[in-house]
Design a protein around this motif. Structure first.
Motif, PDB file in Angstrom:
ATOM      1  N   HIS A   1      49.314  34.410  34.687  1.00 49.74           N
ATOM      2  CA  HIS A   1      47.907  34.800  34.610  1.00 49.74           C
ATOM      3  C   HIS A   1      47.176  34.446  35.892  1.00 49.74           C
ATOM      4  O   HIS A   1      45.999  34.116  35.878  1.00 49.74           O
ATOM      5  N   PHE A   2      47.892  34.475  36.959  1.00 52.31           N
ATOM      6  CA  PHE A   2      47.379  34.354  38.333  1.00 52.31           C
ATOM      7  C   PHE A   2      46.860  32.969  38.704  1.00 52.31           C
ATOM      8  O   PHE A   2      47.132  32.504  39.797  1.00 52.31           O
ATOM      9  N   ALA A   3      46.098  32.332  37.803  1.00 51.89           N
ATOM     10  CA  ALA A   3      45.526  31.002  38.076  1.00 51.89           C
ATOM     11  C   ALA A   3      44.799  30.954  39.407  1.00 51.89           C
ATOM     12  O   ALA A   3      44.855  29.966  40.124  1.00 51.89           O
ATOM     13  N   LEU A   4      44.085  32.024  39.727  1.00 52.61           N
ATOM     14  CA  LEU A   4      43.264  31.994  40.941  1.00 52.61           C
ATOM     15  C   LEU A   4      42.030  31.144  40.677  1.00 52.61           C
ATOM     16  O   LEU A   4      41.529  31.115  39.558  1.00 52.61           O
ATOM     17  N   PHE A   5      41.567  30.464  41.722  1.00 50.80           N
ATOM     18  CA  PHE A   5      40.384  29.614  41.558  1.00 50.80           C
ATOM     19  C   PHE A   5      39.149  30.510  41.514  1.00 50.80           C
ATOM     20  O   PHE A   5      38.823  31.185  42.477  1.00 50.80           O
ATOM     21  N   ARG A   6      38.475  30.495  40.380  1.00 51.54           N
ATOM     22  CA  ARG A   6      37.393  31.441  40.128  1.00 51.54           C
ATOM     23  C   ARG A   6      36.220  31.275  41.077  1.00 51.54           C
ATOM     24  O   ARG A   6      35.509  32.214  41.378  1.00 51.54           O
ATOM     25  N   TYR A   7      35.980  30.031  41.476  1.00 47.53           N
ATOM     26  CA  TYR A   7      34.779  29.768  42.257  1.00 47.53           C
ATOM     27  C   TYR A   7      35.032  29.920  43.747  1.00 47.53           C
ATOM     28  O   TYR A   7      34.208  29.555  44.558  1.00 47.53           O
ATOM     29  N   MET A   8      36.193  30.428  44.102  1.00 43.73           N
ATOM     30  CA  MET A   8      36.498  30.621  45.510  1.00 43.73           C
ATOM     31  C   MET A   8      36.732  32.104  45.766  1.00 43.73           C
ATOM     32  O   MET A   8      37.235  32.820  44.912  1.00 43.73           O
ATOM     33  N   THR A   9      36.388  32.529  46.986  1.00 41.66           N
ATOM     34  CA  THR A   9      36.660  33.914  47.353  1.00 41.66           C
ATOM     35  C   THR A   9      38.160  34.083  47.583  1.00 41.66           C
ATOM     36  O   THR A   9      38.914  33.108  47.595  1.00 41.66           O
ATOM     37  N   VAL A  10      38.568  35.328  47.773  1.00 42.68           N
ATOM     38  CA  VAL A  10      39.960  35.612  48.078  1.00 42.68           C
ATOM     39  C   VAL A  10      40.400  34.805  49.297  1.00 42.68           C
ATOM     40  O   VAL A  10      41.460  34.174  49.297  1.00 42.68           O
ATOM     41  N   PHE A  11      39.550  34.793  50.316  1.00 41.65           N
ATOM     42  CA  PHE A  11      39.875  34.052  51.537  1.00 41.65           C
ATOM     43  C   PHE A  11      40.080  32.573  51.233  1.00 41.65           C
ATOM     44  O   PHE A  11      41.087  31.975  51.616  1.00 41.65           O
ATOM     45  N   GLU A  12      39.144  31.995  50.486  1.00 44.74           N
ATOM     46  CA  GLU A  12      39.232  30.555  50.191  1.00 44.74           C
ATOM     47  C   GLU A  12      40.438  30.228  49.317  1.00 44.74           C
ATOM     48  O   GLU A  12      41.059  29.180  49.476  1.00 44.74           O
ATOM     49  N   ASN A  13      40.756  31.133  48.402  1.00 50.20           N
ATOM     50  CA  ASN A  13      41.938  30.931  47.574  1.00 50.20           C
ATOM     51  C   ASN A  13      43.191  30.838  48.426  1.00 50.20           C
ATOM     52  O   ASN A  13      44.013  29.944  48.249  1.00 50.20           O
TER      53      ASN A  13
END
Lengths: 312, 350
Positions: free
Chosen positions: B82-94
């Motif tokens: 489920h990706f677990a991308l950090f929601r509060y960060m932009t693509v760049f920051e991730n």
């Protein structure tokens, strides 16, 4: 003629005629009406009455009352003490929520329900207990007195009471958010090389911040209006340990109704301004996470990768 | 970097998730862990990643035992279902996250991080999405960002847990081809978990088929598909018809009553004709005929009342002109025979 209508109806111009937007959930009119009525009866009308009462005073009298040294001292204590209490609860509340969500230990259920106790206890009982405990001959007060720290009947006592009654708010707002926060985020951060502290400050904290802020706002608001528990531990010396709600009660006992309402209204305005500030801060911090509509078009469906590659 | 798994076992309570697993993954290969849910494939992946620890056994990277190292120190890239991308960060920051959290003395400069992130954004073809938040991306885009984030730290191995599981069918297909291309470009030892046999067979260099905490077979996609080691593997990789039967003098006989052997026949290895044609055939009545798609799928019932699935080309179907409720003669062209205890007996091809 059978071919009559369609060409003459301009669908664009017809649109504004549709006053009611059909919705899946019925009863907007009724629900909204009830909400307004409810809020009016409980909040708006009593507040308006307070304003009306205060309007008997001239502007000059109003400001003189509201800015009198005794009133000013009470604001400083009420708002300052509430702020300190809410800040203490912010840190402690996040910590407590963390412990309650992330660790399993015997007696967890008991500890969890202890958090709500300040809600259930009559505030006077809390005040008396705290005063007894922290008074110079109480259990804790005796120990602290040997260190030269006096809690009961000082400003410190006020802060202790205000911290006590605000305890549940941050815990209860942060707890569900932490519970929903998938372990995967922490694992992702760890696999990317972040240590525990970095994971906490960079990944977890931004997620729980809006909830913590809500809890902070609630704890602060509750503390500003608190009366029962404080008056027992504060000592209530004018200019030193007298909170604003107490000052209002004193005015009422002196039959100075307009004075009481003037102070109440001034207090209300400060509270409103501060809560509005907290709300704005929250909206701002919440928007960072889900900025769907904030920037440009909504997310587009997947474009073919191979088309994109061919273009390069 | 090669990965060796030696005798790894793991229990959750009384449930044995992994039972003495041995697996050698050569450097630079793309390996699939394939199995049904509960087969232990994700647990094995998480143990390799250091997100879970084995009860016994060891994991080695390039011959070095790293079993006691935490995920943080293993230098693995992990991609979550489920990706677990950090929601509060932009693509760049991730993508930059893994570089920014490094201790100061090995942290790249601001410009180096920017250059690295943009290089990865080019690789995942999302260069102009750098300032967006994950919630503004489609599922396929999010998964590519998750992949770029894992690659940013230049991991020694790349581990992917059901990387396409949360995506819809068409996106899955595109993304898995893209992953294959990417792997050919980056040449990093990669392991991915999937329950989709097509995905495993199409993308991986080697496939480990797992069942009930064991590896049933480890080999190239062609190996596991054409020479399945166990009945489970044969059954799991593609559709199959099961018959009771026996093997005598190299010939397969299908019976209606239980015998010592189970005969597996894939739907497209069943030949249909209107006349009986020699040794081994049985009668069946066609029930449903599905003509949409590249193959015609026929559901029929055998003379002893068992359902049987048959697939044939559109040309063959056109030549036969079959209709529902018609009695036909079915001949297995190729079958695999396993004893009822599921160990391979003989693969019979006629």
């Amino acid at each position: 003629m059978a071919v009559y209508s369609t060409r003459f109806i301009d669908p664009v111009n017809l649109m504004p005629l549709v006053l009611k937007r059909r919705s899946v959930i019925p009863g907007f009119g009724l629900a909204f009406g009830f909400t307004v009525l409810y809020l009016s009866l409980l909040v708006l009308i009593p507040l308006a009455a307070a304003f009306l009462k205060a309007s008997a005073l001239s502007w000059h009298e109003f400001w003189q009352l509201v800015l009198s040294p005794r009133a000013m001292a009470s604001y400083r204590l009420s708002f300052g003490g509430s702020l300190v209490g809410a800040i203490a609860n912010l840190f402690f509340g996040v910590l407590a929520a963390w412990v309650l969500v992330r660790y399993d230990f015997p007696g967890k259920g008991i500890l969890d329900s202890l958090v709500d106790l300040p809600f259930a206890l009559p505030t006077a009982v809390a005040g008396i207990s705290l005063a007894t405990l922290y008074s110079p001959n109480g259990w804790l007060g005796r120990l602290l007195a040997t260190l030269g720290v006096h809690i009961a009947y000082t400003r410190m006592g006020v802060i202790v009471a205000l911290t006590f009654i605000g305890l549940p708010f941050v815990v209860r707002t942060v707890q569900p958010v932490l519970q929903d926060l998938d372990r995967e985020f922490e694992e992702a951060a760890a696999s990317l090389g972040a240590n525990r502290w970095q994971t906490f400050t960079r990944v977890l904290l931004p997620s729980i911040f809006p909830a913590a802020l809500t809890g902070f706002g609630l704890a602060f608001a509750r503390a500003v209006g608190e009366y029962g528990s404080v008056i027992f531990i504060a000592g209530n010396m004018p200019m030193r340990t007298e909170i604003t709600p107490l000052l209002i009660v004193i005015k009422l006992q002196e039959y100075d109704y307009s004075g009481a309402t003037a102070i109440a209204i001034f207090m209300l305005m400060i509270s409103f301004a501060m809560l509005l500030g907290i709300n704005l801060l929250q909206t701002w911090s919440g928007r960072q996470g889900r900025a769907e509509s904030a920037r440009g078009e909504p997310s587009r469906p997947f474009e073919s990768l191979y088309v994109a590659e061919g273009g390069q | 970097m090669s990965i060796s798994v030696r005798g790894v076992s793991k229990k959750f309570g009384s449930f044995s998730a992994l039972d003495r697993i041995d697996l050698e993954i050569p450097a630079g290969e793309l390996v699939a862990l394939l199995g049904p849910s509960g087969s232990g494939k994700t647990t094995l992946l998480r143990i390799i990643a250091g997100l879970e620890f084995a009860d016994s056994g060891a994991v080695e990277f390039e011959g070095q035992d790293i079993s006691s190292r935490s995920a943080r120190d293993r230098r693995v890239g992990f991609v979550f279902q489920h990706f677990a991308l950090f929601r509060y960060m932009t693509v760049f920051e991730n993508i930059a996250f893994g570089l920014r959290v490094r201790p100061r003395r090995i942290r790249p400069s601001r410009e180096e991080i920017r250059a690295k992130v943009h290089e990865l954004l080019r690789l995942i073809q999302l260069e102009n999405q750098a300032q967006r938040y994950p919630s503004q991306l489609s599922g396929g885009q999010r998964q590519r960002v998750a992949l770029a984030r894992a690659l940013a730290v230049e991991p020694s191995v790349l581990l992917l847990d059901e990387p396409f599981g949360a995506l819809d069918a068409k996106v899955r297909l595109e993304l898995r081809r893209w992953l294959r291309d990417l792997h050919d470009k980056v040449q990093i030892t990669s392991v991915f978990v999937t329950h989709d046999q097509d995905e495993a067979l199409e993308v991986a260099d080697r496939v480990a088929v797992m069942n009930e905490g064991r590896i049933e077979q480890f080999g190239t996609p062609a190996d596991v598909y054409h020479s399945p080691a166990t009945s489970f593997v044969y059954n799991f990789l593609g559709n199959v018809n099961l018959f009771r039967g026996r093997v005598e003098n190299g010939a397969t006989f299908i019976h209606s009553s239980p015998t010592g052997s189970i005969i597996f026949v894939r739907p497209h290895f069943l030949d249909v004709s209107r006349q009986p044609n020699g040794s081994s055939h049985f009668r069946a009545v066609t029930k449903h005929i599905h003509t949409a798609g590249p193959l015609v799928k026929i559901e029929a019932v055998t003379e002893w009342g068992a359902p049987v699935h048959i697939e044939m080309s559109q040309e063959r179907f056109g030549a036969l002109g079959l209709v529902p409720d018609e009695t036909v003669f079915v001949t297995p062209k190729e079958s695999a025979v396993f004893r009822a205890d599921s160990h391979p007996a003989a693969a019979d091809k006629s």
